[in-house]
Write a protein that holds these residues in place. Structure first.
Motif, PDB file in Angstrom:
ATOM      1  N   MET A   1      91.075 -27.713 -31.199  1.00  0.00           N
ATOM      2  CA  MET A   1      89.756 -28.206 -30.854  1.00  0.00           C
ATOM      3  C   MET A   1      89.188 -28.949 -32.068  1.00  0.00           C
ATOM      4  O   MET A   1      89.163 -28.425 -33.175  1.00  0.00           O
ATOM      5  N   THR A   2      88.746 -30.179 -31.862  1.00  0.00           N
ATOM      6  CA  THR A   2      88.189 -30.954 -32.968  1.00  0.00           C
ATOM      7  C   THR A   2      86.696 -30.691 -33.083  1.00  0.00           C
ATOM      8  O   THR A   2      86.006 -30.476 -32.091  1.00  0.00           O
ATOM      9  N   LYS A   3      86.233 -30.713 -34.303  1.00  0.00           N
ATOM     10  CA  LYS A   3      84.802 -30.528 -34.536  1.00  0.00           C
ATOM     11  C   LYS A   3      84.080 -31.829 -34.228  1.00  0.00           C
ATOM     12  O   LYS A   3      84.572 -32.911 -34.509  1.00  0.00           O
ATOM     13  N   THR A   4      82.912 -31.714 -33.645  1.00  0.00           N
ATOM     14  CA  THR A   4      82.088 -32.874 -33.348  1.00  0.00           C
ATOM     15  C   THR A   4      80.909 -32.891 -34.314  1.00  0.00           C
ATOM     16  O   THR A   4      80.255 -31.874 -34.511  1.00  0.00           O
ATOM     17  N   ALA A   5      80.674 -34.038 -34.909  1.00  0.00           N
ATOM     18  CA  ALA A   5      79.594 -34.175 -35.887  1.00  0.00           C
ATOM     19  C   ALA A   5      78.540 -35.129 -35.353  1.00  0.00           C
ATOM     20  O   ALA A   5      78.821 -36.017 -34.553  1.00  0.00           O
ATOM     21  N   ARG A   6      77.329 -34.932 -35.814  1.00  0.00           N
ATOM     22  CA  ARG A   6      76.206 -35.802 -35.481  1.00  0.00           C
ATOM     23  C   ARG A   6      75.745 -36.455 -36.774  1.00  0.00           C
ATOM     24  O   ARG A   6      75.512 -35.778 -37.775  1.00  0.00           O
ATOM     25  N   ILE A   7      75.627 -37.772 -36.781  1.00  0.00           N
ATOM     26  CA  ILE A   7      75.164 -38.518 -37.952  1.00  0.00           C
ATOM     27  C   ILE A   7      73.831 -39.143 -37.596  1.00  0.00           C
ATOM     28  O   ILE A   7      73.719 -39.849 -36.593  1.00  0.00           O
ATOM     29  N   TYR A   8      72.830 -38.859 -38.398  1.00  0.00           N
ATOM     30  CA  TYR A   8      71.496 -39.395 -38.114  1.00  0.00           C
ATOM     31  C   TYR A   8      70.764 -39.665 -39.417  1.00  0.00           C
ATOM     32  O   TYR A   8      71.129 -39.166 -40.475  1.00  0.00           O
ATOM     33  N   GLN A   9      69.720 -40.475 -39.302  1.00  0.00           N
ATOM     34  CA  GLN A   9      68.884 -40.784 -40.457  1.00  0.00           C
ATOM     35  C   GLN A   9      67.660 -39.878 -40.399  1.00  0.00           C
ATOM     36  O   GLN A   9      67.047 -39.709 -39.342  1.00  0.00           O
ATOM     37  N   LYS A  10      67.333 -39.294 -41.502  1.00  0.00           N
ATOM     38  CA  LYS A  10      66.229 -38.351 -41.550  1.00  0.00           C
ATOM     39  C   LYS A  10      64.915 -39.075 -41.253  1.00  0.00           C
ATOM     40  O   LYS A  10      64.586 -40.056 -41.916  1.00  0.00           O
ATOM     41  N   PRO A  11      64.142 -38.625 -40.275  1.00  0.00           N
ATOM     42  CA  PRO A  11      62.880 -39.307 -39.953  1.00  0.00           C
ATOM     43  C   PRO A  11      61.781 -38.945 -40.952  1.00  0.00           C
ATOM     44  O   PRO A  11      61.884 -37.957 -41.688  1.00  0.00           O
ATOM     45  N   LYS A  12      60.740 -39.722 -40.932  1.00  0.00           N
ATOM     46  CA  LYS A  12      59.586 -39.471 -41.807  1.00  0.00           C
ATOM     47  C   LYS A  12      58.853 -38.238 -41.308  1.00  0.00           C
ATOM     48  O   LYS A  12      58.704 -38.018 -40.117  1.00  0.00           O
ATOM     49  N   ASN A  13      58.401 -37.439 -42.238  1.00  0.00           N
ATOM     50  CA  ASN A  13      57.642 -36.254 -41.889  1.00  0.00           C
ATOM     51  C   ASN A  13      56.298 -36.680 -41.308  1.00  0.00           C
ATOM     52  O   ASN A  13      55.570 -37.471 -41.909  1.00  0.00           O
ATOM     53  N   ALA A  14      55.929 -36.136 -40.163  1.00  0.00           N
ATOM     54  CA  ALA A  14      54.682 -36.520 -39.512  1.00  0.00           C
ATOM     55  C   ALA A  14      53.459 -36.021 -40.269  1.00  0.00           C
ATOM     56  O   ALA A  14      52.363 -36.550 -40.095  1.00  0.00           O
ATOM     57  N   MET A  15      53.629 -35.018 -41.102  1.00  0.00           N
ATOM     58  CA  MET A  15      52.500 -34.441 -41.818  1.00  0.00           C
ATOM     59  C   MET A  15      52.255 -35.114 -43.172  1.00  0.00           C
ATOM     60  O   MET A  15      51.292 -34.771 -43.847  1.00  0.00           O
ATOM     61  N   GLN A  16      53.111 -36.047 -43.551  1.00  0.00           N
ATOM     62  CA  GLN A  16      52.980 -36.701 -44.842  1.00  0.00           C
ATOM     63  C   GLN A  16      52.923 -38.209 -44.625  1.00  0.00           C
ATOM     64  O   GLN A  16      53.464 -38.730 -43.655  1.00  0.00           O
ATOM     65  N   SER A  17      52.292 -38.906 -45.537  1.00  0.00           N
ATOM     66  CA  SER A  17      52.224 -40.361 -45.416  1.00  0.00           C
ATOM     67  C   SER A  17      53.393 -41.046 -46.124  1.00  0.00           C
ATOM     68  O   SER A  17      53.690 -42.192 -45.842  1.00  0.00           O
ATOM     69  N   GLY A  18      54.054 -40.352 -47.021  1.00  0.00           N
ATOM     70  CA  GLY A  18      55.150 -40.940 -47.779  1.00  0.00           C
ATOM     71  C   GLY A  18      56.423 -41.050 -46.967  1.00  0.00           C
ATOM     72  O   GLY A  18      56.606 -40.380 -45.953  1.00  0.00           O
ATOM     73  N   ARG A  19      57.320 -41.899 -47.440  1.00  0.00           N
ATOM     74  CA  ARG A  19      58.592 -42.098 -46.747  1.00  0.00           C
ATOM     75  C   ARG A  19      59.765 -41.762 -47.662  1.00  0.00           C
ATOM     76  O   ARG A  19      60.830 -42.354 -47.561  1.00  0.00           O
ATOM     77  N   ALA A  20      59.588 -40.777 -48.525  1.00  0.00           N
ATOM     78  CA  ALA A  20      60.652 -40.391 -49.439  1.00  0.00           C
ATOM     79  C   ALA A  20      61.810 -39.772 -48.661  1.00  0.00           C
ATOM     80  O   ALA A  20      61.619 -39.076 -47.677  1.00  0.00           O
ATOM     81  N   ARG A  21      63.010 -40.063 -49.100  1.00  0.00           N
ATOM     82  CA  ARG A  21      64.249 -39.536 -48.538  1.00  0.00           C
ATOM     83  C   ARG A  21      64.461 -39.897 -47.072  1.00  0.00           C
ATOM     84  O   ARG A  21      65.133 -39.182 -46.345  1.00  0.00           O
ATOM     85  N   THR A  22      63.876 -40.977 -46.615  1.00  0.00           N
ATOM     86  CA  THR A  22      64.116 -41.411 -45.235  1.00  0.00           C
ATOM     87  C   THR A  22      65.254 -42.420 -45.168  1.00  0.00           C
ATOM     88  O   THR A  22      65.605 -42.844 -44.072  1.00  0.00           O
ATOM     89  N   THR A  23      65.830 -42.770 -46.301  1.00  0.00           N
ATOM     90  CA  THR A  23      66.933 -43.726 -46.293  1.00  0.00           C
ATOM     91  C   THR A  23      68.294 -43.031 -46.301  1.00  0.00           C
ATOM     92  O   THR A  23      69.310 -43.700 -46.143  1.00  0.00           O
ATOM     93  N   ILE A  24      68.310 -41.708 -46.477  1.00  0.00           N
ATOM     94  CA  ILE A  24      69.594 -41.009 -46.507  1.00  0.00           C
ATOM     95  C   ILE A  24      70.055 -40.687 -45.092  1.00  0.00           C
ATOM     96  O   ILE A  24      69.247 -40.589 -44.168  1.00  0.00           O
ATOM     97  N   TRP A  25      71.360 -40.548 -44.924  1.00  0.00           N
ATOM     98  CA  TRP A  25      71.959 -40.231 -43.639  1.00  0.00           C
ATOM     99  C   TRP A  25      72.518 -38.815 -43.712  1.00  0.00           C
ATOM    100  O   TRP A  25      73.099 -38.416 -44.704  1.00  0.00           O
ATOM    101  N   ILE A  26      72.332 -38.056 -42.648  1.00  0.00           N
ATOM    102  CA  ILE A  26      72.726 -36.656 -42.583  1.00  0.00           C
ATOM    103  C   ILE A  26      73.889 -36.511 -41.600  1.00  0.00           C
ATOM    104  O   ILE A  26      73.877 -37.085 -40.516  1.00  0.00           O
ATOM    105  N   LEU A  27      74.890 -35.726 -41.982  1.00  0.00           N
ATOM    106  CA  LEU A  27      75.993 -35.381 -41.090  1.00  0.00           C
ATOM    107  C   LEU A  27      75.938 -33.869 -40.877  1.00  0.00           C
ATOM    108  O   LEU A  27      75.978 -33.103 -41.837  1.00  0.00           O
ATOM    109  N   GLU A  28      75.776 -33.448 -39.619  1.00  0.00           N
ATOM    110  CA  GLU A  28      75.836 -32.030 -39.278  1.00  0.00           C
ATOM    111  C   GLU A  28      76.765 -31.832 -38.103  1.00  0.00           C
ATOM    112  O   GLU A  28      76.963 -32.734 -37.303  1.00  0.00           O
ATOM    113  N   PHE A  29      77.317 -30.644 -38.020  1.00  0.00           N
ATOM    114  CA  PHE A  29      78.252 -30.328 -36.960  1.00  0.00           C
ATOM    115  C   PHE A  29      77.511 -29.803 -35.733  1.00  0.00           C
ATOM    116  O   PHE A  29      76.541 -29.061 -35.857  1.00  0.00           O
TER     117      PHE A  29
END
Length: 94
Positions: free
Chosen positions: A1-29
């Motif tokens: 059985m192969t593992k399936t991964a999800r790759i997404y870009q971290k969205p901006k936090n709705a509670m903050q006005s800054g956009r820090a770390r929104t350019t990184i991409w996350i890989l989770e299984f």
């Protein structure tokens, strides 16, 4: 059985006005099976420890290259589109 991964870009936090770390991409299984309630404590859990792993990459190309190199099946989740709500201060008094 192969593992399936999800790759997404971290969205901006709705509670903050800054956009820090929104350019990184996350890989989770993706979870292989549903979590089960522990009969003693009632906590949800399981033996799939790969779902606890979250890796970050500087670009989408780096994340997809890692998944292809490791032989992972993956899908890319598109980042939500930014909606700008342009208004003037005078709009508060209409």
């Amino acid at each position: 059985m192969t593992k399936t991964a999800r790759i997404y870009q971290k969205p901006k936090n709705a509670m903050q006005s800054g956009r820090a770390r929104t350019t990184i991409w996350i890989l989770e299984f993706e979870p292989v099976r549903q979590q089960q309630a522990d009969p003693l404590t009632g906590w949800a859990g399981g033996d799939a420890t790969a779902t606890q792993l979250r890796m970050s990459f500087p670009s989408l190309e780096a994340a997809t290259a890692y998944a292809e190199r490791e032989g992972l099946a993956f899908h890319v989740v598109a980042a939500p589109e930014r909606k700008l709500k342009l208004q003037a201060y005078a709009d508060n008094f209409r």
